[in-house]
Every structure is written in C-alpha cells, then in structure tokens.
Design a protein around this motif. Structure first.
Motif, PDB file in Angstrom:
ATOM      1  N   SER A   1     -36.324  55.660  -5.831  1.00  0.00           N
ATOM      2  CA  SER A   1     -35.829  54.291  -6.004  1.00  0.00           C
ATOM      3  C   SER A   1     -34.446  54.273  -6.658  1.00  0.00           C
ATOM      4  CB  SER A   1     -36.820  53.491  -6.853  1.00  0.00           C
ATOM      5  OG  SER A   1     -36.302  52.224  -7.147  1.00  0.00           O
ATOM      6  N   LEU A   2     -34.270  55.042  -7.731  1.00  0.00           N
ATOM      7  CA  LEU A   2     -32.977  55.081  -8.417  1.00  0.00           C
ATOM      8  C   LEU A   2     -31.895  55.684  -7.528  1.00  0.00           C
ATOM      9  CD1 LEU A   2     -34.161  56.150 -11.977  1.00  0.00           C
ATOM     10  CD2 LEU A   2     -33.228  53.924 -11.313  1.00  0.00           C
ATOM     11  N   SER A   3     -32.216  56.753  -6.814  1.00  0.00           N
ATOM     12  CA  SER A   3     -31.230  57.390  -5.930  1.00  0.00           C
ATOM     13  C   SER A   3     -30.782  56.441  -4.828  1.00  0.00           C
ATOM     14  CB  SER A   3     -31.817  58.659  -5.310  1.00  0.00           C
ATOM     15  OG  SER A   3     -32.049  59.621  -6.310  1.00  0.00           O
ATOM     16  N   LYS A   4     -31.741  55.761  -4.216  1.00  0.00           N
ATOM     17  CA  LYS A   4     -31.391  54.801  -3.161  1.00  0.00           C
ATOM     18  C   LYS A   4     -30.567  53.646  -3.721  1.00  0.00           C
ATOM     19  CE  LYS A   4     -35.244  55.768  -0.057  1.00  0.00           C
ATOM     20  NZ  LYS A   4     -36.544  55.274   0.467  1.00  0.00           N
ATOM     21  N   GLY A   5     -30.895  53.209  -4.931  1.00  0.00           N
ATOM     22  CA  GLY A   5     -30.136  52.132  -5.558  1.00  0.00           C
ATOM     23  C   GLY A   5     -28.688  52.520  -5.809  1.00  0.00           C
ATOM     24  N   ILE A   6     -28.473  53.737  -6.308  1.00  0.00           N
ATOM     25  CA  ILE A   6     -27.104  54.205  -6.562  1.00  0.00           C
ATOM     26  C   ILE A   6     -26.329  54.360  -5.253  1.00  0.00           C
ATOM     27  CG2 ILE A   6     -25.774  56.234  -7.322  1.00  0.00           C
ATOM     28  CD1 ILE A   6     -26.604  54.464  -9.649  1.00  0.00           C
ATOM     29  N   MET A   7     -26.983  54.910  -4.213  1.00  0.00           N
ATOM     30  CA  MET A   7     -26.295  55.063  -2.925  1.00  0.00           C
ATOM     31  C   MET A   7     -25.942  53.712  -2.315  1.00  0.00           C
ATOM     32  SD  MET A   7     -28.087  58.374  -1.147  1.00  0.00           S
ATOM     33  CE  MET A   7     -29.784  58.108  -1.667  1.00  0.00           C
ATOM     34  N   LYS A   8     -26.852  52.751  -2.412  1.00  0.00           N
ATOM     35  CA  LYS A   8     -26.594  51.400  -1.904  1.00  0.00           C
ATOM     36  C   LYS A   8     -25.434  50.766  -2.668  1.00  0.00           C
ATOM     37  CE  LYS A   8     -28.836  46.937  -1.242  1.00  0.00           C
ATOM     38  NZ  LYS A   8     -30.035  46.132  -1.516  1.00  0.00           N
ATOM     39  N   ASN A   9     -25.409  50.952  -3.981  1.00  0.00           N
ATOM     40  CA  ASN A   9     -24.346  50.399  -4.813  1.00  0.00           C
ATOM     41  C   ASN A   9     -22.996  51.029  -4.450  1.00  0.00           C
ATOM     42  OD1 ASN A   9     -22.718  50.625  -7.608  1.00  0.00           O
ATOM     43  ND2 ASN A   9     -23.940  48.734  -7.580  1.00  0.00           N
ATOM     44  N   SER A  10     -22.971  52.323  -4.255  1.00  0.00           N
ATOM     45  CA  SER A  10     -21.722  53.013  -3.882  1.00  0.00           C
ATOM     46  C   SER A  10     -21.224  52.540  -2.522  1.00  0.00           C
ATOM     47  CB  SER A  10     -21.930  54.530  -3.869  1.00  0.00           C
ATOM     48  OG  SER A  10     -22.186  54.999  -5.169  1.00  0.00           O
ATOM     49  N   ALA A  11     -22.133  52.373  -1.576  1.00  0.00           N
ATOM     50  CA  ALA A  11     -21.745  51.891  -0.245  1.00  0.00           C
ATOM     51  C   ALA A  11     -21.193  50.466  -0.329  1.00  0.00           C
ATOM     52  CB  ALA A  11     -22.948  51.947   0.701  1.00  0.00           C
ATOM     53  N   ALA A  12     -21.812  49.630  -1.158  1.00  0.00           N
ATOM     54  CA  ALA A  12     -21.334  48.253  -1.322  1.00  0.00           C
ATOM     55  C   ALA A  12     -19.944  48.237  -1.948  1.00  0.00           C
ATOM     56  CB  ALA A  12     -22.316  47.451  -2.175  1.00  0.00           C
ATOM     57  N   ARG A  13     -19.700  49.147  -2.873  1.00  0.00           N
ATOM     58  CA  ARG A  13     -18.365  49.224  -3.494  1.00  0.00           C
ATOM     59  C   ARG A  13     -17.316  49.650  -2.470  1.00  0.00           C
ATOM     60  NH1 ARG A  13     -15.010  52.521  -6.518  1.00  0.00           N
ATOM     61  NH2 ARG A  13     -13.876  51.350  -8.094  1.00  0.00           N
ATOM     62  N   ASN A  14     -17.668  50.589  -1.600  1.00  0.00           N
ATOM     63  CA  ASN A  14     -16.734  50.997  -0.543  1.00  0.00           C
ATOM     64  C   ASN A  14     -16.442  49.840   0.406  1.00  0.00           C
ATOM     65  OD1 ASN A  14     -16.388  53.611  -1.486  1.00  0.00           O
ATOM     66  ND2 ASN A  14     -18.063  54.420  -0.262  1.00  0.00           N
ATOM     67  N   LYS A  15     -17.459  49.069   0.761  1.00  0.00           N
ATOM     68  CA  LYS A  15     -17.253  47.892   1.617  1.00  0.00           C
ATOM     69  C   LYS A  15     -16.358  46.869   0.925  1.00  0.00           C
ATOM     70  CE  LYS A  15     -21.193  47.647   4.706  1.00  0.00           C
ATOM     71  NZ  LYS A  15     -22.343  46.846   5.135  1.00  0.00           N
ATOM     72  N   LEU A  16     -16.574  46.700  -0.369  1.00  0.00           N
ATOM     73  CA  LEU A  16     -15.750  45.773  -1.143  1.00  0.00           C
ATOM     74  C   LEU A  16     -14.285  46.206  -1.088  1.00  0.00           C
ATOM     75  CD1 LEU A  16     -15.908  43.282  -3.102  1.00  0.00           C
ATOM     76  CD2 LEU A  16     -15.893  44.966  -4.945  1.00  0.00           C
ATOM     77  N   HIS A  17     -14.029  47.493  -1.249  1.00  0.00           N
ATOM     78  CA  HIS A  17     -12.655  47.998  -1.186  1.00  0.00           C
ATOM     79  C   HIS A  17     -12.042  47.742   0.188  1.00  0.00           C
ATOM     80  CE1 HIS A  17     -12.226  50.885  -4.830  1.00  0.00           C
ATOM     81  NE2 HIS A  17     -12.374  49.643  -5.174  1.00  0.00           N
ATOM     82  N   GLN A  18     -12.800  47.978   1.245  1.00  0.00           N
ATOM     83  CA  GLN A  18     -12.278  47.743   2.585  1.00  0.00           C
ATOM     84  C   GLN A  18     -11.906  46.273   2.779  1.00  0.00           C
ATOM     85  OE1 GLN A  18     -15.391  49.207   5.126  1.00  0.00           O
ATOM     86  NE2 GLN A  18     -14.827  51.346   4.812  1.00  0.00           N
ATOM     87  N   LYS A  19     -12.785  45.400   2.334  1.00  0.00           N
ATOM     88  CA  LYS A  19     -12.554  43.956   2.470  1.00  0.00           C
ATOM     89  C   LYS A  19     -11.324  43.517   1.683  1.00  0.00           C
ATOM     90  CE  LYS A  19     -14.778  39.545   1.344  1.00  0.00           C
ATOM     91  NZ  LYS A  19     -16.014  38.906   0.831  1.00  0.00           N
ATOM     92  N   TYR A  20     -11.228  43.959   0.435  1.00  0.00           N
ATOM     93  CA  TYR A  20     -10.148  43.481  -0.430  1.00  0.00           C
ATOM     94  C   TYR A  20      -8.831  44.213  -0.209  1.00  0.00           C
ATOM     95  CZ  TYR A  20     -12.728  39.841  -2.626  1.00  0.00           C
ATOM     96  OH  TYR A  20     -13.398  38.658  -2.842  1.00  0.00           O
ATOM     97  N   TYR A  21      -8.872  45.410   0.324  1.00  0.00           N
ATOM     98  CA  TYR A  21      -7.611  46.074   0.686  1.00  0.00           C
ATOM     99  C   TYR A  21      -6.857  45.186   1.676  1.00  0.00           C
ATOM    100  CZ  TYR A  21      -4.227  49.109   2.872  1.00  0.00           C
ATOM    101  OH  TYR A  21      -3.055  49.616   3.377  1.00  0.00           O
ATOM    102  N   LYS A  22      -7.578  44.684   2.658  1.00  0.00           N
ATOM    103  CA  LYS A  22      -6.961  43.812   3.670  1.00  0.00           C
ATOM    104  C   LYS A  22      -6.384  42.551   3.029  1.00  0.00           C
ATOM    105  CE  LYS A  22     -10.080  45.363   7.301  1.00  0.00           C
ATOM    106  NZ  LYS A  22     -11.254  45.016   8.123  1.00  0.00           N
ATOM    107  N   LYS A  23      -7.131  41.977   2.095  1.00  0.00           N
ATOM    108  CA  LYS A  23      -6.669  40.747   1.434  1.00  0.00           C
ATOM    109  C   LYS A  23      -5.443  41.006   0.560  1.00  0.00           C
ATOM    110  CE  LYS A  23     -11.046  38.290   1.414  1.00  0.00           C
ATOM    111  NZ  LYS A  23     -11.778  37.258   0.705  1.00  0.00           N
ATOM    112  N   PHE A  24      -5.468  42.113  -0.200  1.00  0.00           N
ATOM    113  CA  PHE A  24      -4.310  42.449  -1.035  1.00  0.00           C
ATOM    114  C   PHE A  24      -3.091  42.734  -0.158  1.00  0.00           C
ATOM    115  CE2 PHE A  24      -7.423  43.659  -4.460  1.00  0.00           C
ATOM    116  CZ  PHE A  24      -6.951  42.775  -5.423  1.00  0.00           C
ATOM    117  N   LYS A  25      -3.302  43.442   0.935  1.00  0.00           N
ATOM    118  CA  LYS A  25      -2.203  43.780   1.845  1.00  0.00           C
ATOM    119  C   LYS A  25      -1.575  42.520   2.440  1.00  0.00           C
ATOM    120  CE  LYS A  25      -2.908  45.649   5.987  1.00  0.00           C
ATOM    121  NZ  LYS A  25      -3.199  46.612   7.064  1.00  0.00           N
TER     122      LYS A  25
END
Length: 155
Positions: free
Chosen positions: A95-119
């Motif tokens: 459960s903890l491992s899946k939670g951390i992996m899900k959180n890391s993936a969400a952070r990467n998606k956040l970066h992709q989304k906001y990179y475009k907005k900042f650009k």
C-alpha cells in the motif's frame, strides 16, 4: 548558488513543530513556512522582467496550490510508514509503495501541465529554469528526508 539554496532549504525544513497537535497541523506549519521561503528563493533565481512577472506569479500560485496537495499526500504516506514501521507486513508495504509511486507520477504530470503554462506566460527558457529550480529544491528535500527514514527491518 547551490550552497545558498541548500542552506535556505535546511533553515525552512527545521521549523518549530513542537506546538503542532497532530500531523495535519505539522504539515500546515511546514508548508506555510516553506512556502514563504520558497517564493523568495524563486523570485531571486528567476529574476523576471516586470513585463513577465505578473503572469508568472499567477501561474506559480496555481502550481503551488496543486503541488502542496501532492506534498501533503507524500508527507502523510511518510507518517504512515513511520507509524507502522514496527509492523510492516506485505500488505502495508504494498500500500505504501503504491501510494508513493502514484504520488510521484502525479507530480510528474503536474510538471508537464505547468511547464506548458509557465512557457506560455514567459518563455521556454524561463519555464525550464523554474522546473530546474523546483526539481532541485524538492529533490534536495526528498533526499534529506530519505536519509532520516529507516529502511524496512533496520534496527
């Protein structure tokens, strides 16, 4: 420059948590203290011209709101790990491992989304500079945290 950033990060991560009543209070204190220092650091490093600054800071506030939610989730997962450390079985570990992996993936998606907005409101160079700084800050904090966490079965 990196030494200055690291010193600032360490100062903000050593906030006074003795008065917090529970983990949510602690997280709120950490995020409030960290957020003020981070904004000052971003402002100094980005050094944006006045014509671009308003658009950048509008997007930055949106980004920080979303990023703080993910950071809160990650801190809660770390707290779960520490609270269950003595009794970690396969189910808790999974459960903890899946939670951390899900959180890391969400952070990467956040970066992709906001990179475009900042650009869009600054430039690709400025957006990349912000992402580089943000990754450096959060990688440093994650590394500091990981150095303090015990490995499973470590006594």
């Amino acid at each position: 420059m990196k030494k200055t950033v690291l010193l600032i990060l360490m100062a903000f991560s050593a906030g006074n948590l003795a008065f917090a009543q529970d983990i949510n209070d602690e997280i709120t204190l950490i995020q409030a203290e960290f957020g003020m220092g981070k904004k000052q650091l971003v402002e100094a490093v980005m050094d944006l011209p006045e014509s671009l600054a308003p658009g950048f800071w509008t997007i930055y506030q949106q980004y920080e709101g979303a990023r703080q939610l993910l950071a809160r989730e990650r801190l809660l997962l770390i707290n779960q790990y520490l609270n269950n450390y003595e009794n970690i079985d396969n189910e808790i570990a999974d459960s903890l491992s899946k939670g951390i992996m899900k959180n890391s993936a969400a952070r990467n998606k956040l970066h992709q989304k906001y990179y475009k907005k900042f650009k869009k409101v600054t430039s690709a160079r400025d957006a990349a500079k912000f992402m580089q700084l943000d990754n450096y800050i959060h990688s440093t904090l994650r590394n500091i945290t990981l150095q303090e966490l015990p490995f499973i079965d470590e006594f």
